[in-house]
Design an enzyme around this catalytic site. Structure first.
Site, PDB file in Angstrom:
ATOM      1  N   TYR A 192       0.857  -1.190   0.000  1.00 26.55           N
ATOM      2  CA  TYR A 192       0.000   0.000   0.000  1.00 26.55           C
ATOM      3  C   TYR A 192       0.896   1.244   0.000  1.00 26.55           C
ATOM      4  O   TYR A 192       1.247   1.796   1.042  1.00 26.55           O
ATOM      5  CB  TYR A 192      -0.946   0.012   1.204  1.00 26.55           C
ATOM      6  CG  TYR A 192      -1.858  -1.192   1.316  1.00 26.55           C
ATOM      7  CD1 TYR A 192      -2.132  -2.014   0.221  1.00 26.55           C
ATOM      8  CD2 TYR A 192      -2.473  -1.521   2.531  1.00 26.55           C
ATOM      9  CE1 TYR A 192      -2.961  -3.123   0.328  1.00 26.55           C
ATOM     10  CE2 TYR A 192      -3.307  -2.626   2.639  1.00 26.55           C
ATOM     11  CZ  TYR A 192      -3.538  -3.420   1.532  1.00 26.55           C
ATOM     12  OH  TYR A 192      -4.366  -4.520   1.645  1.00 26.55           O
TER      13      TYR A 192
ATOM     14  N   HIS B 278       0.636 -11.825   1.233  1.00 26.07           N
ATOM     15  CA  HIS B 278      -0.432 -11.055   0.566  1.00 26.07           C
ATOM     16  C   HIS B 278      -1.127 -11.872  -0.540  1.00 26.07           C
ATOM     17  O   HIS B 278      -2.346 -11.809  -0.701  1.00 26.07           O
ATOM     18  CB  HIS B 278       0.174  -9.779  -0.017  1.00 26.07           C
ATOM     19  CG  HIS B 278      -0.767  -8.629  -0.074  1.00 26.07           C
ATOM     20  ND1 HIS B 278      -0.370  -7.326   0.020  1.00 26.07           N
ATOM     21  CD2 HIS B 278      -2.111  -8.562  -0.235  1.00 26.07           C
ATOM     22  CE1 HIS B 278      -1.419  -6.528  -0.068  1.00 26.07           C
ATOM     23  NE2 HIS B 278      -2.485  -7.258  -0.231  1.00 26.07           N
TER      24      HIS B 278
ATOM     25  N   SER C 223     -12.851  -5.867   2.197  1.00 23.31           N
ATOM     26  CA  SER C 223     -13.836  -5.202   1.325  1.00 23.31           C
ATOM     27  C   SER C 223     -15.277  -5.586   1.692  1.00 23.31           C
ATOM     28  O   SER C 223     -16.074  -5.933   0.813  1.00 23.31           O
ATOM     29  CB  SER C 223     -13.554  -5.494  -0.154  1.00 23.31           C
ATOM     30  OG  SER C 223     -12.250  -5.101  -0.521  1.00 23.31           O
ATOM     31  N   PRO C 224     -15.646  -5.493   2.973  1.00 26.53           N
ATOM     32  CA  PRO C 224     -16.994  -5.909   3.388  1.00 26.53           C
ATOM     33  C   PRO C 224     -18.098  -4.993   2.880  1.00 26.53           C
ATOM     34  O   PRO C 224     -19.256  -5.415   2.818  1.00 26.53           O
ATOM     35  CB  PRO C 224     -16.920  -5.870   4.924  1.00 26.53           C
ATOM     36  CG  PRO C 224     -15.842  -4.887   5.232  1.00 26.53           C
ATOM     37  CD  PRO C 224     -14.833  -5.037   4.124  1.00 26.53           C
TER      38      PRO C 224
ATOM     39  N   GLY D  88     -16.886   0.087  -1.393  1.00 27.22           N
ATOM     40  CA  GLY D  88     -17.680   1.326  -1.422  1.00 27.22           C
ATOM     41  C   GLY D  88     -19.031   1.157  -2.100  1.00 27.22           C
ATOM     42  O   GLY D  88     -19.934   1.962  -1.900  1.00 27.22           O
TER      43      GLY D  88
HETATM   44  N1  LIG Z   1      -5.682  -8.871   1.306  1.00 29.60           N
HETATM   45  C1  LIG Z   1      -6.051  -8.237   0.214  1.00 29.60           C
HETATM   46  O1  LIG Z   1      -5.730  -8.630  -0.901  1.00 29.60           O
HETATM   47  C2  LIG Z   1      -6.888  -6.992   0.333  1.00 29.60           C
HETATM   48  C3  LIG Z   1      -7.521  -6.438  -0.795  1.00 29.60           C
HETATM   49  C4  LIG Z   1      -8.289  -5.296  -0.601  1.00 29.60           C
HETATM   50  C5  LIG Z   1      -8.435  -4.743   0.657  1.00 29.60           C
HETATM   51  N2  LIG Z   1      -7.784  -5.303   1.732  1.00 29.60           N
HETATM   52  C6  LIG Z   1      -7.868  -4.740   3.094  1.00 29.60           C
HETATM   53  O2  LIG Z   1      -9.235  -4.570   3.429  1.00 29.60           O
HETATM   54  C7  LIG Z   1      -9.491  -3.204   3.744  1.00 29.60           C
HETATM   55  C8  LIG Z   1     -10.880  -2.832   3.311  1.00 29.60           C
HETATM   56  O3  LIG Z   1     -11.090  -3.100   1.944  1.00 29.60           O
HETATM   57  P1  LIG Z   1     -11.489  -1.981   0.891  1.00 29.60           P
HETATM   58  O4  LIG Z   1     -11.054  -0.663   1.355  1.00 29.60           O
HETATM   59  O5  LIG Z   1     -11.065  -2.504  -0.415  1.00 29.60           O
HETATM   60  O6  LIG Z   1     -13.078  -2.078   0.813  1.00 29.60           O
HETATM   61  P2  LIG Z   1     -14.302  -1.684   1.754  1.00 29.60           P
HETATM   62  O7  LIG Z   1     -13.923  -1.662   3.152  1.00 29.60           O
HETATM   63  O8  LIG Z   1     -15.417  -2.558   1.328  1.00 29.60           O
HETATM   64  O9  LIG Z   1     -14.665  -0.203   1.215  1.00 29.60           O
HETATM   65  C9  LIG Z   1     -13.893   0.912   1.515  1.00 29.60           C
HETATM   66  C10 LIG Z   1     -14.501   2.112   0.805  1.00 29.60           C
HETATM   67  O10 LIG Z   1     -15.775   2.383   1.368  1.00 29.60           O
HETATM   68  C11 LIG Z   1     -15.778   3.664   1.974  1.00 29.60           C
HETATM   69  N3  LIG Z   1     -16.539   3.577   3.232  1.00 29.60           N
HETATM   70  C12 LIG Z   1     -16.308   2.765   4.288  1.00 29.60           C
HETATM   71  N4  LIG Z   1     -17.249   2.947   5.227  1.00 29.60           N
HETATM   72  C13 LIG Z   1     -18.079   3.887   4.756  1.00 29.60           C
HETATM   73  C14 LIG Z   1     -19.256   4.508   5.283  1.00 29.60           C
HETATM   74  N5  LIG Z   1     -19.750   4.178   6.466  1.00 29.60           N
HETATM   75  N6  LIG Z   1     -19.876   5.447   4.523  1.00 29.60           N
HETATM   76  C15 LIG Z   1     -19.388   5.805   3.318  1.00 29.60           C
HETATM   77  N7  LIG Z   1     -18.278   5.260   2.767  1.00 29.60           N
HETATM   78  C16 LIG Z   1     -17.633   4.312   3.491  1.00 29.60           C
HETATM   79  C17 LIG Z   1     -14.325   4.034   2.199  1.00 29.60           C
HETATM   80  O11 LIG Z   1     -14.207   5.433   2.165  1.00 29.60           O
HETATM   81  P3  LIG Z   1     -12.953   6.235   2.804  1.00 29.60           P
HETATM   82  O12 LIG Z   1     -11.712   5.552   2.284  1.00 29.60           O
HETATM   83  O13 LIG Z   1     -13.161   7.606   2.296  1.00 29.60           O
HETATM   84  O14 LIG Z   1     -13.068   6.156   4.272  1.00 29.60           O
HETATM   85  C18 LIG Z   1     -13.668   3.366   1.003  1.00 29.60           C
HETATM   86  O15 LIG Z   1     -13.813   4.154  -0.163  1.00 29.60           O
HETATM   87  C19 LIG Z   1      -8.360  -2.440   3.048  1.00 29.60           C
HETATM   88  O16 LIG Z   1      -8.128  -1.152   3.641  1.00 29.60           O
HETATM   89  C20 LIG Z   1      -7.203  -3.377   3.249  1.00 29.60           C
HETATM   90  O17 LIG Z   1      -6.677  -3.248   4.547  1.00 29.60           O
HETATM   91  C21 LIG Z   1      -7.024  -6.416   1.568  1.00 29.60           C
END
Ligand SMILES: NC(=O)c1ccc[n+]([C@@H]2O[C@H](COP(=O)([O-])OP(=O)(O)OC[C@H]3O[C@@H](n4cnc5c(N)ncnc54)[C@H](OP(=O)(O)O)[C@@H]3O)[C@@H](O)[C@H]2O)c1
Length: 315
Positions: free
Chosen positions: A56, A111, A190-191, A195
């Site tokens: 990241y 990863h 990504s729960p 977004g």
């Molecule tokens: N292991 C892997 O391969 C892998 C892949 C992807 C992600 N991840 C991990 O999982 C974490 C989460 O995944 P993700 O970020 O892809 O997806 P996510 O949690 O499903 O979605 C994040 C997005 O939703 C927005 N958001 C979250 N809560 C919100 C709310 N209550 N109201 C409005 N918007 C909201 C965030 O905005 P803001 O950013 O503006 O707050 C961001 O744009 C990552 O940060 C990372 O640590 C791991």
């Protein structure tokens, strides 16, 4: 706040975790101060598990996480190595600890399963990092069930981090039960479907031109409209339950098992307050049946990753 355990013998952490991938600008412009404030708000609220990776922003997210969590002993930090070769892991952990400003990280993930290195070899090297005191526990990300079993036979896998949301329900069939059987925590990334399940993305134009999500088929024209039709029905259910769409999406992930921790990307403090509302949502059989009808497994239109990256997942 409700707590869940990381691995069979690992620390208890808040039932919702904070992901710091957005701090590196994957989803459009990021704001370092807002990101660090999000972590501090999370820690103040009982969200104690914070997730990052060297990938990241080549250490940028790790650096911000380390600064925000400094002097906060309740923080339980995870980071990730990009490749599985033992020599690589020995150097990568030192780089990550340097970015984090820490001598030890609580959880260290591979990863992506490395197609060029047998998982047994990677796990042996990971076990050495635990023995050296640099790593508290070992995790895998996007590993297939057979790989999880092979890895766990070498050294206990504390956590499996894999995508899980109402738009990607595949892990319910095999991986989530397997993790329960082996005492592995399923960290659901990504729960809120990157977004989509927040209701804030109604068209591709809602995404910044530099936003990586423009490459995700699920978010592209044609598929997006189809997915939004279902998401609007879910939003209606959230309203009837007196909650918000993201809180309902996170609550559904929490309902998948006591060993499941939703890992939500939160880059600003107000997200923490919003998502904590998930802990107040009670999903009974009637609500779960309605959710299944709106978004059954496999219902989402379009791939969850660009075609070229699909080979790296579920390996
Ligand atoms: N292991 C892997 O391969 C892998 C892949 C992807 C992600 N991840 C991990 O999982 C974490 C989460 O995944 P993700 O970020 O892809 O997806 P996510 O949690 O499903 O979605 C994040 C997005 O939703 C927005 N958001 C979250 N809560 C919100 C709310 N209550 N109201 C409005 N918007 C909201 C965030 O905005 P803001 O950013 O503006 O707050 C961001 O744009 C990552 O940060 C990372 O640590 C791991």
């Amino acid at each position: 706040m409700e707590q869940r355990r990381l691995g069979r013998e690992g620390p208890l952490v808040g039932a919702i975790a904070l992901g710091a991938m957005g701090f590196a600008g994957w989803y459009g412009p990021s704001d370092d101060e807002a990101g660090m404030a999000a972590i501090r708000r999370a820690l103040d609220s009982g969200i104690t598990h914070v997730d990052t990776a060297e990938a990241y922003g080549q250490g940028r997210s790790e650096g911000l996480v380390g600064r925000a969590a400094a002097g906060r002993p309740e923080a339980v930090i995870a980071t990730k190595a990009s490749r599985g070769r033992p020599e690589y892991l020995r150097e990568a952990i030192d780089r990550s600890l340097g970015h984090l400003g820490m001598e030890r990280v609580d959880l260290y993930y591979l990863h992506r399963v490395d197609s060029e290195v047998p998982i047994e070899e990677t796990m042996g090297a990971m076990a050495d990092l635990v023995a050296a005191g640099k790593v508290g526990a070992v995790g895998l990300s996007e590993a297939a069930p057979a790989t999880v079993r092979r890895a766990h036979a070498v050294h206990p896998v504390a956590a499996l981090q894999t995508e899980l949301s109402l738009l990607h329900r595949d892990p319910e069939a095999e991986l989530i039960p397997l993790c329960a059987e082996l005492g592995i925590t399923f960290v659901a990334y990504s729960p809120v479907a990157r977004g989509l399940l927040t209701g804030r993305i109604r068209s591709e134009d809602d995404l910044d031109p530099a936003d990586w999500r423009r490459q995700v088929p699920r978010m592209q024209q044609g598929n997006l409209e189809e997915n939004l039709a279902r998401i609007l029905r879910l939003e209606d259910l959230a309203g009837r339950l007196g909650t918000t769409l993201p809180a309902l999406a996170v609550a559904w992930v929490l309902s998948r098992g006591e060993h499941v921790i939703p890992l939500v990307g939160m880059s600003r403090p107000e997200r923490v307050d919003d998502n904590l509302r998930a802990l107040d949502v009670r999903l009974g059989p009637a609500e779960l049946a309605e959710i299944d009808e709106i978004l059954p497994p496999g219902a989402a239109a379009g791939l969850r990753y660009p075609e070229a990256l699909m080979g790296g997942v579920d390996r």
